[in-house]
Design a protein around this motif. Structure first.
Motif, mmCIF file in Angstrom:
data_model
loop_
_atom_site.group_PDB
_atom_site.id
_atom_site.type_symbol
_atom_site.label_atom_id
_atom_site.label_comp_id
_atom_site.label_asym_id
_atom_site.label_seq_id
_atom_site.Cartn_x
_atom_site.Cartn_y
_atom_site.Cartn_z
ATOM 1 N N ALA A 1 2.422 -14.105 -0.596
ATOM 2 C CA ALA A 1 2.043 -12.704 -0.755
ATOM 3 C C ALA A 1 0.963 -12.566 -1.824
ATOM 4 O O ALA A 1 0.885 -13.368 -2.762
ATOM 5 N N VAL A 2 0.143 -11.542 -1.665
ATOM 6 C CA VAL A 2 -0.890 -11.248 -2.658
ATOM 7 C C VAL A 2 -0.221 -10.786 -3.950
ATOM 8 O O VAL A 2 0.683 -9.949 -3.933
ATOM 9 N N ILE A 3 -0.645 -11.354 -5.061
ATOM 10 C CA ILE A 3 -0.129 -10.935 -6.360
ATOM 11 C C ILE A 3 -0.775 -9.612 -6.743
ATOM 12 O O ILE A 3 -1.994 -9.438 -6.631
ATOM 13 N N ALA A 4 0.044 -8.665 -7.162
ATOM 14 C CA ALA A 4 -0.424 -7.314 -7.462
ATOM 15 C C ALA A 4 -1.584 -7.321 -8.455
ATOM 16 O O ALA A 4 -1.577 -8.057 -9.447
ATOM 17 N N GLU A 5 -2.580 -6.494 -8.154
ATOM 18 C CA GLU A 5 -3.742 -6.271 -9.009
ATOM 19 C C GLU A 5 -4.548 -7.548 -9.287
ATOM 20 O O GLU A 5 -5.215 -7.658 -10.314
ATOM 21 N N SER A 6 -4.498 -8.489 -8.349
ATOM 22 C CA SER A 6 -5.264 -9.733 -8.526
ATOM 23 C C SER A 6 -6.530 -9.772 -7.686
ATOM 24 O O SER A 6 -7.297 -10.729 -7.775
ATOM 25 N N VAL A 7 -6.750 -8.751 -6.855
ATOM 26 C CA VAL A 7 -7.909 -8.758 -5.960
ATOM 27 C C VAL A 7 -9.180 -8.459 -6.761
ATOM 28 O O VAL A 7 -9.237 -7.493 -7.523
ATOM 29 N N GLU A 8 -10.194 -9.304 -6.584
ATOM 30 C CA GLU A 8 -11.489 -9.116 -7.227
ATOM 31 C C GLU A 8 -12.588 -9.221 -6.170
ATOM 32 O O GLU A 8 -12.333 -9.637 -5.038
ATOM 33 N N GLN A 9 -13.795 -8.870 -6.562
ATOM 34 C CA GLN A 9 -14.911 -8.881 -5.615
ATOM 35 C C GLN A 9 -16.088 -9.663 -6.167
ATOM 36 O O GLN A 9 -16.104 -10.085 -7.310
ATOM 37 N N LYS A 10 -17.077 -9.848 -5.298
ATOM 38 C CA LYS A 10 -18.338 -10.544 -5.615
ATOM 39 C C LYS A 10 -18.084 -11.977 -6.078
ATOM 40 O O LYS A 10 -18.478 -12.326 -7.211
ATOM 41 N N PRO A 11 -17.561 -12.867 -5.237
ATOM 42 C CA PRO A 11 -17.078 -12.623 -3.880
ATOM 43 C C PRO A 11 -15.631 -12.132 -3.886
ATOM 44 O O PRO A 11 -14.955 -12.146 -4.921
#
Length: 202
Positions: free
Chosen positions: A105-115
């Protein structure tokens, strides 16, 4: 280049993204994208509101360096431009499930961009970092994965996304695998295509 008033920028992005949505921009080859920019500039419905602020050449630069550059992130639901597209990628959960397994599962608040990248947690407490995007941004994915490895991440994956079922060429896939081998990252390739958002009531 003149700064566009907010209402003009809003109108231009809405029109450009409607064109990108209709053409499925993520599938348009790089060699054909310039022609789409030219068509937009030649389209009076797009260009007339911009003429007090931008020349035709500046409009083309704005489309290429602003609208088109932000479009992939908008499809991920990231950034203010996401409101202008009617399509959306399945999201980080789909990337994690397709690569590490449905029990991750995706860990909460771990999504980042660029990339685009995120951390994921496994059923036994293991963690991994995944960076994803199309083959054309492999350099950015490799840089992010290398940085993660230098920062001490034990498990890192580079995920090459494809808009269709068609696989990468053997040469391209071998290139991905070779780069991953240099830094101890795992290579993945998954189909990852935007879906139309459900219609909302006016």
């Amino acid at each position: 280049m003149s700064k566009l008033p907010d209402d003009i920028k809003d109108q231009a992005l809405r029109y450009a993204y409607a064109v990108f949505d209709r053409r499925r921009w993520e599938q348009v080859p790089a060699s054909q994208r310039g022609a789409v920019f030219d068509e937009l500039v030649a389209d009076a419905k797009f260009s007339e509101p911009l003429r007090p602020y931008l020349t035709a050449a500046q409009m083309r630069v704005w489309i290429k360096d602003s609208a088109a550059k932000e479009y992939p992130r908008a499809l991920e639901g990231v950034g203010s431009a996401s409101q202008y597209t009617t399509r959306r990628f399945p999201g980080p959960e789909a990337i994690v499930g397709a690569t590490l397994g449905e029990d991750w599962a995706v860990i909460a608040e771990s999504v980042e961009q660029k990339p685009m990248r995120c951390r994921a947690g496994g059923p036994t407490g293991d963690e991994a970092l995944l960076a994803w995007g199309p083959y054309r941004i492999l350099r950015d994915l490799y840089w992010a994965a290398s940085g993660a490895r230098l920062a001490g991440e034990n498990r890192v994956g580079i995920v090459i996304t494809r808009p269709t079922m068609a696989c990468l060429s053997n040469d391209d896939w071998e290139h991905v695998q070779g780069l991953c081998g240099l830094i101890g990252a795992e290579p993945f390739s998954v189909m990852y295509a935007p879906r139309s958002l459900p219609a909302t009531d006016p």
